[in-house]
Design an enzyme around this catalytic site. Structure first.
Site, PDB file in Angstrom:
ATOM      1  N   SER A 194       0.829  -1.207   0.000  1.00 50.90           N
ATOM      2  CA  SER A 194       0.000   0.000   0.000  1.00 50.90           C
ATOM      3  C   SER A 194       0.856   1.247   0.000  1.00 50.90           C
ATOM      4  O   SER A 194       1.964   1.264   0.563  1.00 50.90           O
ATOM      5  CB  SER A 194      -0.859  -0.011   1.262  1.00 50.90           C
ATOM      6  OG  SER A 194      -1.486   1.239   1.450  1.00 50.90           O
TER       7      SER A 194
ATOM      8  N   TYR B 257      -1.545   0.082  10.346  1.00 53.21           N
ATOM      9  CA  TYR B 257      -1.827  -0.578   9.073  1.00 53.21           C
ATOM     10  C   TYR B 257      -0.620  -0.459   8.133  1.00 53.21           C
ATOM     11  O   TYR B 257      -0.105  -1.457   7.622  1.00 53.21           O
ATOM     12  CB  TYR B 257      -3.087   0.027   8.418  1.00 53.21           C
ATOM     13  CG  TYR B 257      -3.211  -0.376   6.981  1.00 53.21           C
ATOM     14  CD1 TYR B 257      -3.517  -1.696   6.644  1.00 53.21           C
ATOM     15  CD2 TYR B 257      -2.967   0.528   5.939  1.00 53.21           C
ATOM     16  CE1 TYR B 257      -3.578  -2.102   5.324  1.00 53.21           C
ATOM     17  CE2 TYR B 257      -3.027   0.134   4.622  1.00 53.21           C
ATOM     18  CZ  TYR B 257      -3.332  -1.178   4.313  1.00 53.21           C
ATOM     19  OH  TYR B 257      -3.380  -1.567   3.008  1.00 53.21           O
TER      20      TYR B 257
ATOM     21  N   LYS C  94       2.120  -3.391   6.813  1.00 54.94           N
ATOM     22  CA  LYS C  94       2.401  -3.679   5.393  1.00 54.94           C
ATOM     23  C   LYS C  94       3.901  -3.571   5.121  1.00 54.94           C
ATOM     24  O   LYS C  94       4.464  -4.352   4.358  1.00 54.94           O
ATOM     25  CB  LYS C  94       1.630  -2.707   4.497  1.00 54.94           C
ATOM     26  CG  LYS C  94       0.176  -3.078   4.326  1.00 54.94           C
ATOM     27  CD  LYS C  94       0.048  -4.308   3.442  1.00 54.94           C
ATOM     28  CE  LYS C  94      -1.337  -4.898   3.462  1.00 54.94           C
ATOM     29  NZ  LYS C  94      -1.451  -6.150   2.698  1.00 54.94           N
TER      30      LYS C  94
HETATM   31  C1  WQD Z   1      -9.607   9.931   0.339  1.00 55.46           C
HETATM   32  C2  WQD Z   1      -9.640  11.447   0.527  1.00 55.46           C
HETATM   33  C3  WQD Z   1     -10.015  12.147   2.802  1.00 55.46           C
HETATM   34  C4  WQD Z   1     -14.151  10.626   3.029  1.00 55.46           C
HETATM   35  C5  WQD Z   1      -6.933   5.147   2.712  1.00 55.46           C
HETATM   36  C6  WQD Z   1      -5.801   4.526   3.457  1.00 55.46           C
HETATM   37  C7  WQD Z   1      -4.809   3.980   2.509  1.00 55.46           C
HETATM   38  C8  WQD Z   1      -5.472   3.039   1.506  1.00 55.46           C
HETATM   39  C9  WQD Z   1      -6.638   3.687   0.849  1.00 55.46           C
HETATM   40  C10 WQD Z   1      -5.594   0.677   1.943  1.00 55.46           C
HETATM   41  C11 WQD Z   1      -8.903  11.897   1.788  1.00 55.46           C
HETATM   42  C12 WQD Z   1     -11.148  12.559   1.898  1.00 55.46           C
HETATM   43  C13 WQD Z   1     -12.867  10.958   2.635  1.00 55.46           C
HETATM   44  C14 WQD Z   1     -15.104  11.671   3.171  1.00 55.46           C
HETATM   45  C15 WQD Z   1     -13.414  13.276   2.524  1.00 55.46           C
HETATM   46  N1  WQD Z   1      -5.954   1.869   2.151  1.00 55.46           N
HETATM   47  N2  WQD Z   1     -12.504  12.246   2.388  1.00 55.46           N
HETATM   48  N3  WQD Z   1     -14.694  12.949   2.915  1.00 55.46           N
HETATM   49  O1  WQD Z   1      -7.255   8.111   3.414  1.00 55.46           O
HETATM   50  O2  WQD Z   1      -6.502   8.529   1.032  1.00 55.46           O
HETATM   51  O3  WQD Z   1      -6.438   6.255   1.961  1.00 55.46           O
HETATM   52  O4  WQD Z   1      -7.507   4.211   1.833  1.00 55.46           O
HETATM   53  O5  WQD Z   1      -4.649   0.227   1.393  1.00 55.46           O
HETATM   54  O6  WQD Z   1      -3.853   3.333   3.219  1.00 55.46           O
HETATM   55  O7  WQD Z   1      -5.189   5.498   4.282  1.00 55.46           O
HETATM   56  O8  WQD Z   1      -8.609   7.220   1.426  1.00 55.46           O
HETATM   57  O9  WQD Z   1     -10.941   7.150   0.710  1.00 55.46           O
HETATM   58  O10 WQD Z   1     -10.435   7.476   3.171  1.00 55.46           O
HETATM   59  O11 WQD Z   1      -9.965   9.319   1.580  1.00 55.46           O
HETATM   60  O12 WQD Z   1     -13.117  14.454   2.309  1.00 55.46           O
HETATM   61  O13 WQD Z   1     -16.288  11.464   3.510  1.00 55.46           O
HETATM   62  O14 WQD Z   1     -10.991  11.837   0.721  1.00 55.46           O
HETATM   63  O15 WQD Z   1      -9.700  13.177   3.695  1.00 55.46           O
HETATM   64  O16 WQD Z   1      -8.267  13.091   1.462  1.00 55.46           O
HETATM   65  P1  WQD Z   1      -7.161   7.655   2.033  1.00 55.46           P
HETATM   66  P2  WQD Z   1     -10.066   7.717   1.762  1.00 55.46           P
END
Ligand code: WQD
Length: 316
Positions: free
Chosen positions: A119, A143, A147
């Site tokens: 990841s 997490y 990994k």
């Molecule tokens: C994306 C962006 C939020 C929800 C995570 C893990 C990473 C990987 C993928 C597994 C961010 C913003 C989100 C909402 C928002 N996991 N957001 N409103 O955090 O980039 O990555 O998932 O391998 O390790 O950390 O993904 O989809 O949670 O968020 O504004 O209701 O959307 O702040 O910038 P993230 P996400």
């Protein structure tokens, strides 16, 4: 015909990988404990097995031998960052012990080709917007750390006994290759926004004061079918090439902000997707975009589907 064993093959990503491998002409066997996977996603032999449990390496070695497996794709793992902060022991047990048992079983059975689901979380907070694989790995949650430990165990095995492995560092995976392969939990931005729009609720934006063009966080969203193709390309490269000890970023190389994602959801669903700015989420890097050049050079892979296609397929 080559035989590939996919751990976690009944999961959202795993099921797409299984389908892509079948389309490539492989015979596929799935190992999955069905804790978050669904057996109805795949139509290949499925061995129910908890890879972190006692006796897992012996049990897996038997499957590798009986099924005459050539290559392993190891995806079975936990992936919820928040949950990993609250229960790190569980994340180390499942994600690290799982890797150790897979390596023990492969060594015992003489299987030497491994593609590992890693990841972008291994990088932690990055200084530059575009990340390449030589960036320092400083994961900021259990997490990501679990990994990275998995990656280290794999690297050490490549040195010790001739394992050949490619570690794929996924960026933000979304979309689907058809209804029955959909992600069935809305835990990431795109499925969450689709859900809220369907209920007539405004999407939440976690901070609009980040140092990015529009103030919202930028991520690299990669279509799960492109990701699945990357696994096929990785397996092929390991089969045709004698090298193999690399980490590869799997992303598009293009960033999209939270606001842009919400706008695309609006355009695709034909609604005015409303957005409400709320507080920043703790630990969110402002921008995280892959430099996917190494994957292109080493395994000839490149993402082909765009954000619109990701959102369209996720909303089917
Ligand atoms: C994306 C962006 C939020 C929800 C995570 C893990 C990473 C990987 C993928 C597994 C961010 C913003 C989100 C909402 C928002 N996991 N957001 N409103 O955090 O980039 O990555 O998932 O391998 O390790 O950390 O993904 O989809 O949670 O968020 O504004 O209701 O959307 O702040 O910038 P993230 P996400």
């Amino acid at each position: 015909m080559s035989v590939t064993l996919v751990t976690g093959g009944a999961g959202y990503i795993g099921a797409h990988v299984v389908r892509a491998l079948l389309a490539n002409g492989d015979r596929v066997v799935v190992v999955d404990d069905l804790s978050t996977g669904f057996a109805d996603r795949v139509d290949v032999p499925l061995v129910p097995l908890d890879l972190a449990g006692a006796g897992a390496s012996e049990a897996l070695a038997s499957v590798l031998e009986e099924e005459r497996v050539d290559s392993v794709v190891h995806l079975a793992a936990l992936k919820d960052v928040g949950e990993s902060v609250a229960d790190p022991e569980r994340y180390y047990r499942v994600n690290v012990l799982g890797v150790v048992h897979v390596l023990e079983a492969m060594r015992r059975a003489g299987v030497r080709e491994l593609v590992f689901s890693s990841s972008a979380a291994v990088y932690g907070n990055v200084d530059s917007e575009s990340v390449d694989e030589d960036a320092p790995c400083r994961p900021i949650n259990p997490y990501g750390r679990s990994k990275l430990v998995g990656e280290w165990a794999i690297e050490d095995a490549t040195r010790a006994w001739g394992l050949r492995a490619l570690r794929l560092r996924y960026f933000n995976v979304a979309g689907a290759g058809g209804r029955h392969l959909q992600d069935r939990v809305a835990a990431n931005l795109i499925p969450i926004v689709l859900d809220r729009v369907r209920r007539g609720e405004p999407a939440q934006v976690f901070g609009a004061d980040h140092p990015t063009a529009d103030g919202t966080c930028v991520r690299d969203y990669v279509h799960v079918e492109d990701l699945a193709d990357a696994h096929v390309a990785a397996v092929q490269a390991l089969r045709s090439d004698s090298t193999g000890d690399d980490a590869l970023n799997i992303g598009t190389g293009r960033g999209a902000s939270v606001r842009e994602v919400i706008d695309v959801v609006g355009a695709v669903t034909g609604t005015t997707a409303e957005a409400r700015v709320v507080d920043r989420r703790v630990g969110d890097p402002a921008a995280m975009v892959a430099n996917p050049g190494r994957a292109h050079r080493l395994i000839g892979w490149r993402a082909r589907r765009d954000l619109r296609e990701i959102v369209r397929s996720a909303g089917e």
